[in-house]
Design an enzyme around this catalytic site. Structure first.
Site, PDB file in Angstrom:
ATOM      1  N   HIS A  22       0.829  -1.208   0.000  1.00  0.00           N
ATOM      2  CA  HIS A  22       0.000   0.000   0.000  1.00  0.00           C
ATOM      3  C   HIS A  22       0.864   1.259   0.000  1.00  0.00           C
ATOM      4  O   HIS A  22       2.009   1.261   0.457  1.00  0.00           O
ATOM      5  CB  HIS A  22      -0.953   0.013   1.195  1.00  0.00           C
ATOM      6  CG  HIS A  22      -0.256   0.113   2.518  1.00  0.00           C
ATOM      7  ND1 HIS A  22       0.261   1.293   3.007  1.00  0.00           N
ATOM      8  CD2 HIS A  22       0.027  -0.827   3.446  1.00  0.00           C
ATOM      9  CE1 HIS A  22       0.812   1.088   4.181  1.00  0.00           C
ATOM     10  NE2 HIS A  22       0.694  -0.197   4.475  1.00  0.00           N
ATOM     11  N   GLU A 134      -2.335  -6.971   7.394  1.00  0.00           N
ATOM     12  CA  GLU A 134      -1.094  -6.763   8.161  1.00  0.00           C
ATOM     13  C   GLU A 134      -1.161  -7.572   9.463  1.00  0.00           C
ATOM     14  O   GLU A 134      -2.175  -8.226   9.731  1.00  0.00           O
ATOM     15  CB  GLU A 134      -0.945  -5.251   8.453  1.00  0.00           C
ATOM     16  CG  GLU A 134       0.331  -4.848   9.146  1.00  0.00           C
ATOM     17  CD  GLU A 134       1.605  -5.296   8.436  1.00  0.00           C
ATOM     18  OE1 GLU A 134       1.915  -6.505   8.473  1.00  0.00           O
ATOM     19  OE2 GLU A 134       2.319  -4.455   7.885  1.00  0.00           O
TER      20      GLU A 134
END
Length: 206
Positions: A22, A134
């Site tokens: 990202h 994550e």
């Protein structure tokens, strides 16, 4: 002596997977000042910064210029806001136009982005997948969230292997995955044991 092991794989048994971390999120800015900010509940589902959106725009231009945008059959993203904003910004349709009877992929100002809506027209399908998130965290409302305990790196790698095994069940051959640096790093470290050490080292870099 380290001997390279070569393998042959029929093309119809292979997939091309494009891994994307990202763009810059507000948690990255705070984490550079104080690493403990990465544990902050307020920054858990961080949105992109203005620099992050510039990174998204640049990657989108690159993906279009090299023809990759026409090849991607599926976009898989972590369900966190920063990854979804990156995925939609890079691989989504053009700016959303009112009156077009197609739902937007991203509404205007999603996550206080100040960005226009993005159309779902002429873009691949998107799937948000929990396994490529994550480091996870656990509480009563979300079994994958703990207020102050992060998932161990070995657990991230094991989850990554399960994610890759699931990926193999997909029919698509060219897939973009938008995830997080920690997830990508620990997942890739779990692979390459059957490769030459140079290859293993290359895929295991941050």
């Amino acid at each position: 002596m380290d001997v390279a092991q070569s393998g042959l794989y029929p093309l119809q048994r292979c997939k091309t997977v494009h891994l994307v971390r990202h763009a810059q999120g507000i948690h990255n800015v705070e984490g550079e000042k104080d690493f403990s900010a990465y544990m902050s509940p307020e920054l858990f589902d961080a949105h992109l910064t203005p620099l992050g959106w510039n990174q998204v725009d640049n990657l989108r231009k690159h993906v279009k210029a090299c023809g990759l945008s026409r090849k991607i059959e599926l976009v898989i993203t972590s369900p966190l806001l920063r990854t979804m904003q990156t995925a939609v910004g890079v691989f989504g349709g053009e700016s959303y136009t009112e009156g077009v009877n197609i739902p937007p992929l991203m509404v205007e100002n999603a996550g206080h982005s100040g960005q226009p809506a993005i159309s779902s027209l002429n873009c691949p399908p998107f799937i948000a997948v929990e396994r490529c998130r994550e480091h996870l965290v656990e509480n009563d409302e979300d079994v994958l969230w703990k207020a102050d305990v992060r998932e161990a790196n070995e657990e991230v790698a094991a989850r990554g292997v399960k994610f890759i095994n699931w990926l193999w069940t997909r029919k698509e051959k060219e897939i973009a995955i938008v995830s997080h640096s920690g997830f990508l790093f620990h997942t890739l470290q779990a692979f390459g044991g059957d490769c030459h050490s140079i290859v293993k080292e290359e895929i295991s870099k941050q």
